[in-house]
Each structure stands twice: as structure tokens, then as C-alpha cells.
Design an enzyme around this catalytic site. Structure first.
Site, PDB file in Angstrom:
ATOM      1  N   ASN A   1       0.579  37.615 -73.569  1.00 22.23           N
ATOM      2  CA  ASN A   1       0.883  36.354 -74.243  1.00 22.23           C
ATOM      3  C   ASN A   1       2.310  36.301 -74.778  1.00 22.23           C
ATOM      4  O   ASN A   1       2.833  35.207 -75.018  1.00 22.23           O
ATOM      5  CB  ASN A   1      -0.100  36.147 -75.400  1.00 22.23           C
ATOM      6  CG  ASN A   1       0.282  34.960 -76.258  1.00 22.23           C
ATOM      7  OD1 ASN A   1       0.145  33.803 -75.870  1.00 22.23           O
ATOM      8  ND2 ASN A   1       0.791  35.240 -77.457  1.00 22.23           N
TER       9      ASN A   1
ATOM     10  N   ASP B   1       2.972  43.229 -81.233  1.00 23.88           N
ATOM     11  CA  ASP B   1       3.989  42.236 -81.582  1.00 23.88           C
ATOM     12  C   ASP B   1       5.208  42.941 -82.160  1.00 23.88           C
ATOM     13  O   ASP B   1       5.113  44.084 -82.618  1.00 23.88           O
ATOM     14  CB  ASP B   1       3.443  41.233 -82.606  1.00 23.88           C
ATOM     15  CG  ASP B   1       4.095  39.858 -82.478  1.00 23.88           C
ATOM     16  OD1 ASP B   1       5.291  39.745 -82.789  1.00 23.88           O
ATOM     17  OD2 ASP B   1       3.414  38.911 -82.056  1.00 23.88           O
ATOM     18  N   LYS B   2       6.347  42.230 -82.134  1.00 27.05           N
ATOM     19  CA  LYS B   2       7.550  42.708 -82.833  1.00 27.05           C
ATOM     20  C   LYS B   2       7.506  42.328 -84.313  1.00 27.05           C
ATOM     21  O   LYS B   2       8.240  42.897 -85.121  1.00 27.05           O
ATOM     22  CB  LYS B   2       8.811  42.107 -82.215  1.00 27.05           C
ATOM     23  CG  LYS B   2       9.127  42.578 -80.819  1.00 27.05           C
ATOM     24  CD  LYS B   2      10.538  42.184 -80.419  1.00 27.05           C
ATOM     25  CE  LYS B   2      10.755  40.688 -80.460  1.00 27.05           C
ATOM     26  NZ  LYS B   2      12.134  40.321 -80.033  1.00 27.05           N
TER      27      LYS B   2
ATOM     28  N   ILE C   1      -0.902  31.202 -80.357  1.00 23.51           N
ATOM     29  CA  ILE C   1      -1.913  31.404 -79.320  1.00 23.51           C
ATOM     30  C   ILE C   1      -2.388  32.853 -79.300  1.00 23.51           C
ATOM     31  O   ILE C   1      -3.585  33.131 -79.159  1.00 23.51           O
ATOM     32  CB  ILE C   1      -1.359  30.979 -77.944  1.00 23.51           C
ATOM     33  CG1 ILE C   1      -1.255  29.452 -77.874  1.00 23.51           C
ATOM     34  CG2 ILE C   1      -2.241  31.508 -76.816  1.00 23.51           C
ATOM     35  CD1 ILE C   1      -0.617  28.935 -76.606  1.00 23.51           C
TER      36      ILE C   1
ATOM     37  N   TYR D   1      12.736  28.218 -68.771  1.00 21.63           N
ATOM     38  CA  TYR D   1      11.355  28.447 -69.192  1.00 21.63           C
ATOM     39  C   TYR D   1      10.380  28.138 -68.059  1.00 21.63           C
ATOM     40  O   TYR D   1       9.481  28.930 -67.762  1.00 21.63           O
ATOM     41  CB  TYR D   1      11.030  27.587 -70.412  1.00 21.63           C
ATOM     42  CG  TYR D   1       9.604  27.757 -70.902  1.00 21.63           C
ATOM     43  CD1 TYR D   1       9.251  28.877 -71.643  1.00 21.63           C
ATOM     44  CD2 TYR D   1       8.619  26.812 -70.627  1.00 21.63           C
ATOM     45  CE1 TYR D   1       7.943  29.057 -72.098  1.00 21.63           C
ATOM     46  CE2 TYR D   1       7.325  26.975 -71.070  1.00 21.63           C
ATOM     47  CZ  TYR D   1       6.984  28.103 -71.799  1.00 21.63           C
ATOM     48  OH  TYR D   1       5.696  28.279 -72.231  1.00 21.63           O
TER      49      TYR D   1
ATOM     50  N   THR E   1       0.875  25.108 -82.403  1.00 19.64           N
ATOM     51  CA  THR E   1       1.229  26.446 -82.863  1.00 19.64           C
ATOM     52  C   THR E   1       2.459  26.362 -83.757  1.00 19.64           C
ATOM     53  O   THR E   1       3.156  25.336 -83.779  1.00 19.64           O
ATOM     54  CB  THR E   1       1.565  27.361 -81.670  1.00 19.64           C
ATOM     55  OG1 THR E   1       2.741  26.840 -81.007  1.00 19.64           O
ATOM     56  CG2 THR E   1       0.403  27.442 -80.681  1.00 19.64           C
TER      57      THR E   1
END
Length: 270
Positions: free
Chosen positions: A89, A40-41, A21, A154, A189
Site C-alpha cells: 500500500n 511505515d516510515k 487506506i 502517478y 483519507t
């Protein structure tokens, strides 16, 4: 307005943008004319997307580390001189687990990523967003509103993201900063594919995921991206909203009880 000018000249930070996403959102903003910071990592994935998207810049950042987030914002301002939108995100959905299988430590780590990481980025971005009268888009989840089996941690984190969005919208309205969230449903995804692969029958799991929507398919990351660009560029009278991008998965009735749930059938007159 041409697609390439909808958000021209604006600077957008997207976390968790290396794939899925997040990558769909990054592509949509680049297509709208924005300059996008890919956070991002996953450095190889982020660098690959940086090469693909003209004008995009990758900055390594683990949103659970406050110093990383501070550096992300400072480097963004140093490079581009402004900040107009942040899209939170970055997040994770653990494999299915019953409540007794969860641990306090695992729950805490998920809170750090899904909720506190979102809060930390907003906190450091707000001084710059107030200057630009910009906006925040948090990526929550449909299940934060309707629940999900075997996913208590979650669901709790995503429900909190939605609630935090509404509270922040109230606080930031005095500065002209809009805070909204998108709650996707089943979006195809790499993470969805990975979780399906852990089930006894992945093909059946994917089909079940498709049939959960009245539209009969899963969504695509680009469709979440289109919703994000709309909220950032055109939804100027929207703040504190939760935009469902779900294909209608929350609509109507369906079979909700498991085969193990005790039932009590009504007496039917003869």
C-alpha cells in the site's frame, strides 16, 4: 464464517499502514483474526496503531531502501514464523502538475516508491509465500486504468503496478501463490484532504470528488480493507485480477473536455 476467524492464524504485512487506506487494511485484517505487521516510515503513527490493534506489530521500513525491506521480512519471520500475505500500500500522489512542470528526478523518486518499492517487497516475500501458498495484494489506482489530468508520473506508476500484478500472477501460479491488486477510486483519507486543501476552493474540490461516483460519496479506508480481506481469505480462484473499489466512478459518460479545449460542433440540420 465469523468475521474474526476469516483469516485466523495468518500473518500479514501491510506497508504504508500508519494512516489512511493502509490503516484501514490493517484494522480489517486484525478484525479477521490475522496477525498484522504494520510497516511505515511514520514511527509515531505506526506505534499508535500498534497500541490500538491487539496482536499487531510495528516495524519501521522505508520500502525504497532494499536493506529496510530485507529486515522487515526477516523480523516478521523471526517473530511469527511464517508469512501468508503482503499488502503493498505504500505510495504517494503528488499535487497536480502539468507535464512541463514535472522533473525526471521527481518522476524517478515516485517510481522508486510506488513501483520499485512494491516489487522489492514481493521479491523478498516470495520464498515465504511459496511455503504458505499465500498471496500478494497490490494497491494500484483507478487512474492507472482510466488516466488522470495533471498526474502523468502517478498514473504511469500505478498503471505499471497493475501490469506487474498480472505478470507476477502468471509466474507465481506454479507455486500456488496468488497475486491480485485493488484499484481504489476516491477514498477519503488524510492525503485526499491534504491535496484538496491545496486547491483554491477545498470544499468545492471535496464535493466534486464526492459527485464523481454514481453512489454520491467517497469510499472509506475500511471498505478497501474489506476488499483486501476478501481477496486474501476467500477469493481462492482469483489471481491476476484488478478489483475496482470506486463507487462506480469509471462508469458512464461525463464532461471530459476543459473550457480551453478546442471544440468542433457537428452541423445540425435545420
Amino acid at each position: 464464517m465469523a468475521a474474526g476467524t476469516r483469516y485466523a492464524g495468518k500473518v500479514v504485512v501491510v506497508t504504508g499502514a500508519a494512516r489512511g487506506i493502509g490503516a484501514g487494511i490493517a484494522r480489517a485484517f486484525v478484525d479477521s483474526g490475522a496477525q498484522v505487521v504494520i510497516c511505515d516510515k511514520d514511527e509515531p503513527g505506526g506505534r499508535a496503531l500498534e497500541r490500538e490493534l491487539p496482536g499487531a506489530a510495528f516495524i519501521f521500513c522505508d520500502v525504497t531502501q532494499e536493506e529496510d525491506v530485507k529486515t522487515l521480512i526477516s523480523r516478521t519471520i523471526c517473530r511469527f514464523g511464517r508469512l501468508d500475505c503482503v499488502v503493498n500500500n505504500a505510495g504517494y500522489h503528488p499535487p497536480p502538475q502539468w507535464p512541463e512542470e514535472t522533473s525526471a528526478e521527481g518522476f524517478r523518486q515516485l517510481l522508486e516508491l510506488n513501483l520499485l518499492g512494491t516489487y522489492t517487497l514481493i521479491k523478498f516475500a516470495l520464498p515465504h509465500l511459496r511455503k504458505s501458498r499465500g498471496n500478494v495484494i497490490n494497491i494500484s489506482s483507478l487512474v492507472g486504468a482510466i488516466g488522470q489530468s495533471q498526474a502523468v508520473p502517478y498514473v504511469a506508476t500505478k498503471g505499471a503496478v497493475t501490469a506487474m500484478t498480472k505478470a507476477l500472477a502468471l509466474d507465481e501460479s506454479q507455486y500456488g501463490v496468488r497475486i491480485n491488486c485493488i484499484s481504489p477510486g476516491n477514498i477519503w483519507t488524510p492525503l485526499w484532504e491534504e491535496l484538496a486543501a491545496l486547491t483554491p476552493d477545498p470544499k468545492a474540490t471535496v464535493r466534486e470528488g464526492m459527485l464523481a461516483q454514481p453512489l454520491g460519496r467517497m469510499g472509506q479506508p475500511a471498505e478497501v480493507g474489506a476488499a483486501a480481506v476478501f481477496l486474501a481469505s476467500e477469493a481462492n480462484f482469483c489471481t491476476g485480477i484488478e478489483l475496482f473499489v470506486t463507487g462506480g466512478a469509471e462508469l458512464g459518460y461525463g464532461c471530459k473536455a476543459s473550457v480551453h479545449t478546442p471544440t468542433d460542433a457537428p452541423t445540425i440540420p435545420s
